[in-house]
Structure formats: structure tokens, C-alpha cells
Motif scaffolding. Structure first.
Motif, PDB file in Angstrom:
ATOM      1  N   GLN A   1      41.424 -35.177  -1.466  1.00 11.13           N
ATOM      2  CA  GLN A   1      42.221 -34.887  -2.665  1.00 11.13           C
ATOM      3  C   GLN A   1      42.538 -33.397  -2.744  1.00 11.13           C
ATOM      4  O   GLN A   1      43.647 -33.018  -3.132  1.00 11.13           O
TER       5      GLN A   1
ATOM      6  N   ARG B   1      42.891 -31.319  -0.224  1.00 10.47           N
ATOM      7  CA  ARG B   1      43.937 -31.027   0.765  1.00 10.47           C
ATOM      8  C   ARG B   1      45.306 -31.461   0.253  1.00 10.47           C
ATOM      9  O   ARG B   1      46.300 -30.765   0.453  1.00 10.47           O
ATOM     10  N   LYS B   2      45.339 -32.599  -0.433  1.00  9.78           N
ATOM     11  CA  LYS B   2      46.603 -33.092  -0.977  1.00  9.78           C
ATOM     12  C   LYS B   2      47.159 -32.123  -2.008  1.00  9.78           C
ATOM     13  O   LYS B   2      48.353 -31.806  -2.018  1.00  9.78           O
ATOM     14  N   VAL B   3      46.293 -31.611  -2.865  1.00  6.65           N
ATOM     15  CA  VAL B   3      46.708 -30.654  -3.903  1.00  6.65           C
ATOM     16  C   VAL B   3      47.234 -29.366  -3.265  1.00  6.65           C
ATOM     17  O   VAL B   3      48.276 -28.838  -3.666  1.00  6.65           O
TER      18      VAL B   3
ATOM     19  N   ASN C   1      48.502 -29.023  -0.284  1.00  5.99           N
ATOM     20  CA  ASN C   1      49.791 -29.315   0.350  1.00  5.99           C
ATOM     21  C   ASN C   1      50.913 -29.361  -0.680  1.00  5.99           C
ATOM     22  O   ASN C   1      52.020 -28.871  -0.432  1.00  5.99           O
ATOM     23  N   TRP C   2      50.659 -29.943  -1.844  1.00  2.00           N
ATOM     24  CA  TRP C   2      51.673 -29.985  -2.904  1.00  2.00           C
ATOM     25  C   TRP C   2      52.003 -28.577  -3.384  1.00  2.00           C
ATOM     26  O   TRP C   2      53.169 -28.238  -3.617  1.00  2.00           O
ATOM     27  N   ILE C   3      50.999 -27.749  -3.540  1.00  2.00           N
ATOM     28  CA  ILE C   3      51.233 -26.376  -4.007  1.00  2.00           C
ATOM     29  C   ILE C   3      52.103 -25.624  -3.009  1.00  2.00           C
ATOM     30  O   ILE C   3      53.066 -24.942  -3.382  1.00  2.00           O
TER      31      ILE C   3
ATOM     32  N   ALA D   1      54.195 -26.907  -0.830  1.00  7.81           N
ATOM     33  CA  ALA D   1      55.537 -27.492  -0.838  1.00  7.81           C
ATOM     34  C   ALA D   1      56.343 -26.955  -2.022  1.00  7.81           C
ATOM     35  O   ALA D   1      57.521 -26.605  -1.875  1.00  7.81           O
ATOM     36  N   ILE D   2      55.715 -26.859  -3.176  1.00 13.71           N
ATOM     37  CA  ILE D   2      56.409 -26.341  -4.359  1.00 13.71           C
ATOM     38  C   ILE D   2      56.778 -24.876  -4.161  1.00 13.71           C
ATOM     39  O   ILE D   2      57.892 -24.450  -4.515  1.00 13.71           O
TER      40      ILE D   2
END
Length: 50
Positions: A22, A24-26, A28-30, A32-33
Motif C-alpha cells: 500500500q 508503494r502504491k501511495v 507511485n500515485w504521488i 504520477a501526480i
């Protein structure tokens, strides 16, 4: 180590793995944004320079 301790240890390891995924997912989202914001900023700067 008793059975209960082994089970608890396995449970803790599973929870730790889930938390890591979870996290790592967060991250990656940061990223990407941030990349999308950088592209939007570049488009804005280029459009105002013209």
C-alpha cells in the motif's frame, strides 16, 4: 516458539507485506501526480510565452 507465536509472527509478516504494498502504491500515485502537475505547468508557461 509455540504455535501461537508462529501464527502471530506469520500474521505480522502478512500485515507488514500488505502495508508495504500500500505504501508503494501511495508513493507511485504521488509521483504520477507530480509529473502531471509538471507537464501542466510546462504547458502553461509555453502558452504564456507565446
Amino acid at each position: 516458539m509455540s504455535k501461537k507465536e508462529k501464527h502471530l509472527n506469520a500474521k505480522q509478516k502478512a500485515y507488514e507485506k500488505k502495508q508495504e504494498e500500500q505504501g508503494r502504491k501511495v508513493v507511485n500515485w504521488i509521483f504520477a501526480i507530480l509529473v502531471l502537475l509538471a507537464v501542466a505547468y510546462l504547458i502553461f508557461i509555453v502558452s504564456t510565452m507565446s
